[in-house]
Write a protein that holds these residues in place. Sequence first.
Motif, PDB file in Angstrom:
ATOM      1  N   ARG A  40      -8.090   3.257  -1.411  1.00 56.87           N
ATOM      2  CA  ARG A  40      -7.543   2.304  -1.039  1.00 56.87           C
ATOM      3  C   ARG A  40      -6.823   1.093  -2.204  1.00 56.87           C
ATOM      4  NH1 ARG A  40     -10.633   0.299   2.338  1.00 56.87           N
ATOM      5  NH2 ARG A  40     -11.342  -0.673   1.303  1.00 56.87           N
ATOM      6  N   LYS A  41      -7.601   1.431  -3.445  1.00 56.82           N
ATOM      7  CA  LYS A  41      -7.614   0.735  -4.984  1.00 56.82           C
ATOM      8  C   LYS A  41      -6.510   1.649  -5.876  1.00 56.82           C
ATOM      9  CE  LYS A  41      -9.520  -0.289  -8.884  1.00 56.82           C
ATOM     10  NZ  LYS A  41      -8.330  -0.692  -9.398  1.00 56.82           N
ATOM     11  N   TYR A  42      -6.894   2.811  -5.400  1.00 56.51           N
ATOM     12  CA  TYR A  42      -5.550   3.854  -5.990  1.00 56.51           C
ATOM     13  C   TYR A  42      -4.280   3.437  -5.342  1.00 56.51           C
ATOM     14  CZ  TYR A  42      -2.969   7.849  -6.786  1.00 56.51           C
ATOM     15  OH  TYR A  42      -1.274   8.696  -7.662  1.00 56.51           O
ATOM     16  N   LEU A  43      -3.938   3.342  -4.217  1.00 54.08           N
ATOM     17  CA  LEU A  43      -2.527   3.196  -3.837  1.00 54.08           C
ATOM     18  C   LEU A  43      -2.310   1.895  -4.052  1.00 54.08           C
ATOM     19  CD1 LEU A  43      -3.096   5.137  -0.523  1.00 54.08           C
ATOM     20  CD2 LEU A  43      -1.595   5.323  -1.715  1.00 54.08           C
ATOM     21  N   LYS A  44      -2.782   0.761  -3.913  1.00 59.03           N
ATOM     22  CA  LYS A  44      -2.779  -0.761  -4.048  1.00 59.03           C
ATOM     23  C   LYS A  44      -2.002  -0.229  -5.782  1.00 59.03           C
ATOM     24  CE  LYS A  44      -4.836  -5.266  -3.665  1.00 59.03           C
ATOM     25  NZ  LYS A  44      -6.201  -5.713  -3.580  1.00 59.03           N
ATOM     26  N   ASP A  45      -2.970  -0.115  -7.109  1.00 59.61           N
ATOM     27  CA  ASP A  45      -2.675   0.278  -8.371  1.00 59.61           C
ATOM     28  C   ASP A  45      -1.248   0.887  -8.361  1.00 59.61           C
ATOM     29  OD1 ASP A  45      -4.661  -1.212  -8.338  1.00 59.61           O
ATOM     30  OD2 ASP A  45      -5.780   0.497  -9.599  1.00 59.61           O
ATOM     31  N   TRP A  46      -1.506   1.948  -7.594  1.00 56.78           N
ATOM     32  CA  TRP A  46       0.237   2.978  -7.329  1.00 56.78           C
ATOM     33  C   TRP A  46       1.627   1.705  -7.135  1.00 56.78           C
ATOM     34  CZ3 TRP A  46       3.607   3.966  -3.413  1.00 56.78           C
ATOM     35  CH2 TRP A  46       3.933   4.587  -3.422  1.00 56.78           C
ATOM     36  N   ALA A  47       1.766   1.211  -6.024  1.00 59.99           N
ATOM     37  CA  ALA A  47       2.277   0.032  -5.315  1.00 59.99           C
ATOM     38  C   ALA A  47       2.596  -0.884  -6.399  1.00 59.99           C
ATOM     39  CB  ALA A  47       1.508  -0.210  -3.956  1.00 59.99           C
ATOM     40  N   ARG A  48       2.073  -1.239  -7.029  1.00 65.24           N
ATOM     41  CA  ARG A  48       2.206  -2.400  -7.471  1.00 65.24           C
ATOM     42  C   ARG A  48       2.513  -2.187  -9.320  1.00 65.24           C
ATOM     43  NH1 ARG A  48      -3.777  -5.192  -7.716  1.00 65.24           N
ATOM     44  NH2 ARG A  48      -3.164  -7.309  -5.954  1.00 65.24           N
ATOM     45  N   GLU A  49       1.818  -0.766  -9.702  1.00 62.11           N
ATOM     46  CA  GLU A  49       2.804  -0.649 -10.796  1.00 62.11           C
ATOM     47  C   GLU A  49       4.354  -0.138 -10.337  1.00 62.11           C
ATOM     48  OE1 GLU A  49       4.173   0.562 -14.604  1.00 62.11           O
ATOM     49  OE2 GLU A  49       1.764  -1.010 -13.817  1.00 62.11           O
TER      50      GLU A  49
END
Length: 86
Positions: A40-49
């Motif tokens: 979840r954290k990885y995907l959230k960071d990816w989306a934000r970036e």
Amino acid sequence: IATSRRPAALFSPFVRRQQVLLLYRRILQTIRQVPNDSDRKYLKDWAREEFRRNKSATEEDTIRMMITQGNMQLKELEKTLALAKS
């Protein structure tokens, strides 16, 4: 009566911005359903970036293409989550 294309041209960036914000919100809402914390954290960071990296895009066709790609990625994420729940 002659109609001007100018109002539509001024309206378009507003509409595009709303589409992008809606897509961003939908992606983040879907990511919240990911059961694994690190995923979840990885995907959230990816989306934000991804959104941050592309925020300065101004070319209409490019923005349209990115919205289409984002929607396809969202659908893939939704399918993956649905399969994981079944």
